[in-house]
Design a protein around this motif. Structure first.
Motif, short mmCIF file in Angstrom:
data_model
loop_
_atom_site.label_atom_id
_atom_site.label_comp_id
_atom_site.label_asym_id
_atom_site.label_seq_id
_atom_site.Cartn_x
_atom_site.Cartn_y
_atom_site.Cartn_z
N SER A 130 69.15 -19.99 104.04
CA SER A 130 69.20 -19.09 105.19
C SER A 130 69.80 -17.73 104.82
O SER A 130 70.30 -17.53 103.70
CB SER A 130 70.02 -19.72 106.31
OG SER A 130 71.38 -19.82 105.93
N SER A 131 69.78 -16.82 105.78
CA SER A 131 70.39 -15.50 105.58
C SER A 131 71.91 -15.64 105.52
O SER A 131 72.47 -16.67 105.92
CB SER A 131 70.01 -14.58 106.74
OG SER A 131 70.62 -15.05 107.95
N GLU A 132 72.57 -14.60 105.04
CA GLU A 132 74.03 -14.62 104.97
C GLU A 132 74.65 -14.77 106.35
O GLU A 132 75.65 -15.48 106.53
CB GLU A 132 74.54 -13.33 104.31
CG GLU A 132 74.20 -13.22 102.83
CD GLU A 132 74.93 -14.26 101.99
OE1 GLU A 132 76.00 -14.72 102.42
OE2 GLU A 132 74.41 -14.61 100.91
N ASP A 133 74.07 -14.12 107.36
CA ASP A 133 74.60 -14.21 108.72
C ASP A 133 74.51 -15.63 109.26
O ASP A 133 75.47 -16.15 109.85
CB ASP A 133 73.85 -13.27 109.65
CG ASP A 133 74.20 -11.80 109.40
OD1 ASP A 133 75.21 -11.55 108.72
OD2 ASP A 133 73.45 -10.92 109.88
N ASP A 134 73.36 -16.29 109.04
CA ASP A 134 73.20 -17.66 109.52
C ASP A 134 74.10 -18.62 108.75
O ASP A 134 74.63 -19.58 109.33
CB ASP A 134 71.74 -18.10 109.40
CG ASP A 134 70.87 -17.53 110.51
OD1 ASP A 134 71.43 -17.01 111.49
OD2 ASP A 134 69.63 -17.59 110.39
N LEU A 135 74.27 -18.36 107.47
CA LEU A 135 75.15 -19.24 106.68
C LEU A 135 76.59 -19.11 107.15
O LEU A 135 77.32 -20.10 107.22
CB LEU A 135 75.04 -18.88 105.19
CG LEU A 135 75.49 -19.99 104.23
CD1 LEU A 135 74.57 -21.19 104.31
CD2 LEU A 135 75.55 -19.47 102.80
N GLU A 136 77.00 -17.90 107.50
CA GLU A 136 78.34 -17.69 108.03
C GLU A 136 78.50 -18.40 109.37
O GLU A 136 79.54 -19.02 109.64
CB GLU A 136 78.60 -16.19 108.18
CG GLU A 136 79.94 -15.84 108.80
CD GLU A 136 81.13 -16.19 107.93
OE1 GLU A 136 82.26 -16.27 108.46
OE2 GLU A 136 80.93 -16.40 106.71
#
Length: 204
Positions: free
Chosen positions: A111-117
């Motif tokens: 996933s994207s960095e935002d979704d992973l966060e």
């Protein structure tokens, strides 16, 4: 050997066969465990559970509220309550935690960095929630078949699992729909943790 002895021998063998077939009794019932399955939308929760239930992937629809599946294994049946992962639903997850005996957390390792966060924050909240913090966790790093997938070691470090989950029962495993043997093995490990918790409760 006389005809009488031969007849008696055959009758005795028939008796043993009858006893083996009819008097063995039904096999012992498999234990059932109630689990909650959480993760962001797009992490693949529904697809993984449907595949374990041998359902056609063509009929898979992303869960918007919650759904319940009975996932059968050789030594247990897992009654999995899957909760939708959309932003407006995640704030209600805790309403469905009561009665859970274990947790499945699915994350998209590509996933994207935002979704992973966001996934990291949700997992941290679940690990520390009063109704879940003592339960076994199976954390699945899904979509390992995608080129952008992060490794298990990268996920473990980014999610700070070692310090956060120290003293807890948890398993972090890579998975994808292409490797069902590995997925089933992950669930087998979870079942072992559930059985251990059962045995501890009996000893207490």
């Amino acid at each position: 050997m006389s005809d009488l002895r031969i007849t008696q021998a055959f009758l005795y063998m028939d008796y043993l066969c009858f006893r083996a077939l009819c008097c063995k009794g039904p096999p012992p019932a498999r234990p059932e465990y109630d689990l909650v399955c959480i993760g962001l939308t797009g992490s693949g929760k529904t697809s993984l559970l449907s595949k374990l239930c041998s359902e056609s992937p063509e009929n898979v629809v992303s869960t918007t509220g919650f759904s319940i599946k009975a996932v059968p294994f050789q030594n247990a049946i897992l009654n999995v309550k899957e909760l939708g992962g959309a932003d407006n639903i995640r704030k209600y997850w805790s309403r469905y935690y009561q009665g859970s005996q274990g947790v499945i957390f699915v994350l998209d390792s590509a996933s994207s960095e935002d979704d992973l966060e966001a996934a990291r924050n949700e997992l941290h909240s679940a690990l520390q929630h009063p109704q879940l913090c003592t339960l076994p966790f199976l954390i699945l790093a899904n979509h390992q078949d995608k080129p952008a997938a992060r490794s298990v070691q990268e996920i473990k470090k980014y999610f700070e699992l070692e310090p956060l989950a120290r003293g807890k029962r948890w398993i972090l495993q890579p998975c994808s729909l292409d490797d069902m043997d590995a997925l089933k093995d992950s669930f087998s490990q979870l079942i072992n943790l559930l059985e251990e918790k059962d045995h501890e409760a009996i000893r207490m």
